[in-house]
Design a protein around this motif. Sequence first.
Motif, mmCIF file in Angstrom:
data_model
loop_
_atom_site.group_PDB
_atom_site.id
_atom_site.type_symbol
_atom_site.label_atom_id
_atom_site.label_comp_id
_atom_site.label_asym_id
_atom_site.label_seq_id
_atom_site.Cartn_x
_atom_site.Cartn_y
_atom_site.Cartn_z
ATOM 1 N N VAL A 76 5.382 -0.513 5.891
ATOM 2 C CA VAL A 76 6.803 -0.171 5.820
ATOM 3 C C VAL A 76 7.639 -1.420 5.564
ATOM 4 N N ALA A 77 7.269 -2.524 6.195
ATOM 5 C CA ALA A 77 8.022 -3.768 6.033
ATOM 6 C C ALA A 77 7.968 -4.271 4.595
ATOM 7 N N VAL A 78 6.772 -4.311 4.003
ATOM 8 C CA VAL A 78 6.653 -4.864 2.650
ATOM 9 C C VAL A 78 7.116 -3.883 1.580
ATOM 10 N N ALA A 79 7.181 -2.587 1.905
ATOM 11 C CA ALA A 79 7.595 -1.600 0.912
ATOM 12 C C ALA A 79 9.097 -1.322 0.942
ATOM 13 N N ARG A 80 9.699 -1.455 2.100
ATOM 14 C CA ARG A 80 11.107 -1.066 2.232
ATOM 15 C C ARG A 80 12.071 -2.257 2.360
ATOM 16 N N PHE A 81 11.615 -3.360 2.910
ATOM 17 C CA PHE A 81 12.521 -4.479 3.176
ATOM 18 C C PHE A 81 12.286 -5.616 2.175
ATOM 19 N N ARG A 82 13.349 -6.338 1.882
ATOM 20 C CA ARG A 82 13.277 -7.500 1.005
ATOM 21 C C ARG A 82 13.452 -8.749 1.873
ATOM 22 N N PHE A 83 12.463 -9.608 1.868
ATOM 23 C CA PHE A 83 12.526 -10.820 2.666
ATOM 24 C C PHE A 83 11.802 -11.933 1.932
ATOM 25 N N ARG A 84 11.982 -13.144 2.423
ATOM 26 C CA ARG A 84 11.405 -14.317 1.780
ATOM 27 C C ARG A 84 9.879 -14.290 1.896
ATOM 28 N N PHE A 85 9.199 -14.725 0.859
ATOM 29 C CA PHE A 85 7.739 -14.797 0.781
ATOM 30 C C PHE A 85 7.084 -13.406 0.800
ATOM 31 N N ARG A 86 7.841 -12.396 0.457
ATOM 32 C CA ARG A 86 7.275 -11.045 0.438
ATOM 33 C C ARG A 86 6.160 -10.928 -0.587
ATOM 34 N N THR A 87 6.381 -11.422 -1.788
ATOM 35 C CA THR A 87 5.354 -11.378 -2.833
ATOM 36 C C THR A 87 4.150 -12.234 -2.451
ATOM 37 N N ALA A 88 4.410 -13.388 -1.843
ATOM 38 C CA ALA A 88 3.315 -14.267 -1.431
ATOM 39 C C ALA A 88 2.429 -13.591 -0.396
ATOM 40 N N ILE A 89 3.024 -12.820 0.504
ATOM 41 C CA ILE A 89 2.238 -12.111 1.518
ATOM 42 C C ILE A 89 1.342 -11.064 0.868
ATOM 43 N N LEU A 90 1.875 -10.349 -0.112
ATOM 44 C CA LEU A 90 1.068 -9.344 -0.803
ATOM 45 C C LEU A 90 -0.089 -9.990 -1.558
ATOM 46 N N VAL A 91 0.168 -11.125 -2.175
ATOM 47 C CA VAL A 91 -0.898 -11.835 -2.890
ATOM 48 C C VAL A 91 -1.965 -12.308 -1.906
ATOM 49 N N MET A 92 -1.553 -12.799 -0.765
ATOM 50 C CA MET A 92 -2.508 -13.253 0.253
ATOM 51 C C MET A 92 -3.373 -12.101 0.751
ATOM 52 N N ILE A 93 -2.775 -10.920 0.868
ATOM 53 C CA ILE A 93 -3.545 -9.749 1.289
ATOM 54 C C ILE A 93 -4.643 -9.438 0.280
ATOM 55 N N LEU A 94 -4.318 -9.534 -1.017
ATOM 56 C CA LEU A 94 -5.320 -9.299 -2.049
ATOM 57 C C LEU A 94 -6.408 -10.372 -2.028
ATOM 58 N N ILE A 95 -6.013 -11.615 -1.811
ATOM 59 C CA ILE A 95 -6.991 -12.708 -1.788
ATOM 60 C C ILE A 95 -7.980 -12.529 -0.653
ATOM 61 N N VAL A 96 -7.494 -12.106 0.510
ATOM 62 C CA VAL A 96 -8.385 -11.889 1.658
ATOM 63 C C VAL A 96 -9.437 -10.837 1.337
ATOM 64 N N GLN A 97 -9.055 -9.795 0.596
ATOM 65 C CA GLN A 97 -10.006 -8.747 0.237
ATOM 66 C C GLN A 97 -11.073 -9.245 -0.729
ATOM 67 N N MET A 98 -10.782 -10.292 -1.475
ATOM 68 C CA MET A 98 -11.733 -10.806 -2.466
ATOM 69 C C MET A 98 -12.763 -11.757 -1.874
ATOM 70 N N VAL A 99 -12.523 -12.263 -0.679
ATOM 71 C CA VAL A 99 -13.440 -13.232 -0.078
ATOM 72 C C VAL A 99 -14.713 -12.522 0.367
#
Length: 259
Positions: A76-99
């Motif tokens: 809900v936080a990443v889909a509804r709210f706009r905050f700093r480093f939001r895109t970076a957090i989503l990218v980090m989530i994808l990177i964790v899945q690739m390890v």
Amino acid sequence: MALVAFAVFPAYWMLTTALDADAATRGSRLVPTSLTGENFARVFTDGDFGRFILNSVVVATATVAISAVVSLLAAVAVARFRFRFRTAILVMILIVQMVPLEALVIPLFLQARTLQMLNSLLGLVIVYLAFSLPFAIWTLRGFVAAVPQEIEEAAYMDGASWGRMFRSVLLPLVAPGLVATSIFAFITAWNEFIFALTFMQDSELYTVSVGLRTFFGQNTNDWGAIMAASSIITVPVVVFFVLIQRRMTSGLASGAVKG
């Protein structure tokens, strides 16, 4: 039909071998000569699988419950709210899945040892959450983003608070995604072997996967008992999926948005 038979046959062979009184000499017989429950009884008496199952139930239940709450709020936080480093957090989530999983065994082992969480079910739950949350957050983000914001705004105009809107409007609509991620978290916690073997030194804290490995080492030639232990591990996953699948279907129906 042939594909269904090909997929079901291993489960049929496992279960019938577990029930076969002459499993050691079964060979290639498709149908067991006689049925018995002694193999299952032996698994619980000699293999101590009751304790292993209890440990796995505790770990899997805690993983599913915590993962569902944290991932839904994060989505809900990443889909509804706009905050700093939001895109970076989503990218980090994808990177964790690739390890790869194997690459994290030693770092997580050292970290758990530093935090004194080795040989602890709590430490195992935290590790499983680390693997379940990235997938759950990314999946639920899509479900939350698919819900029109106008529906939430209509609830606010009717006097609903954010908590009431979340509970009565948003949660039913994202329930199918929550069920899907819960299935993934449960299977991850129930079937995982590497970290359960690495983190646990006390046999009383073994999960079912490690318990099966120990039981197999002690009964290498007793295929009836080994298949019985494998069946005991498999059945809870199948039952959980069947029960949750019904809720997933009802959630899809109740969560349909009519324009």
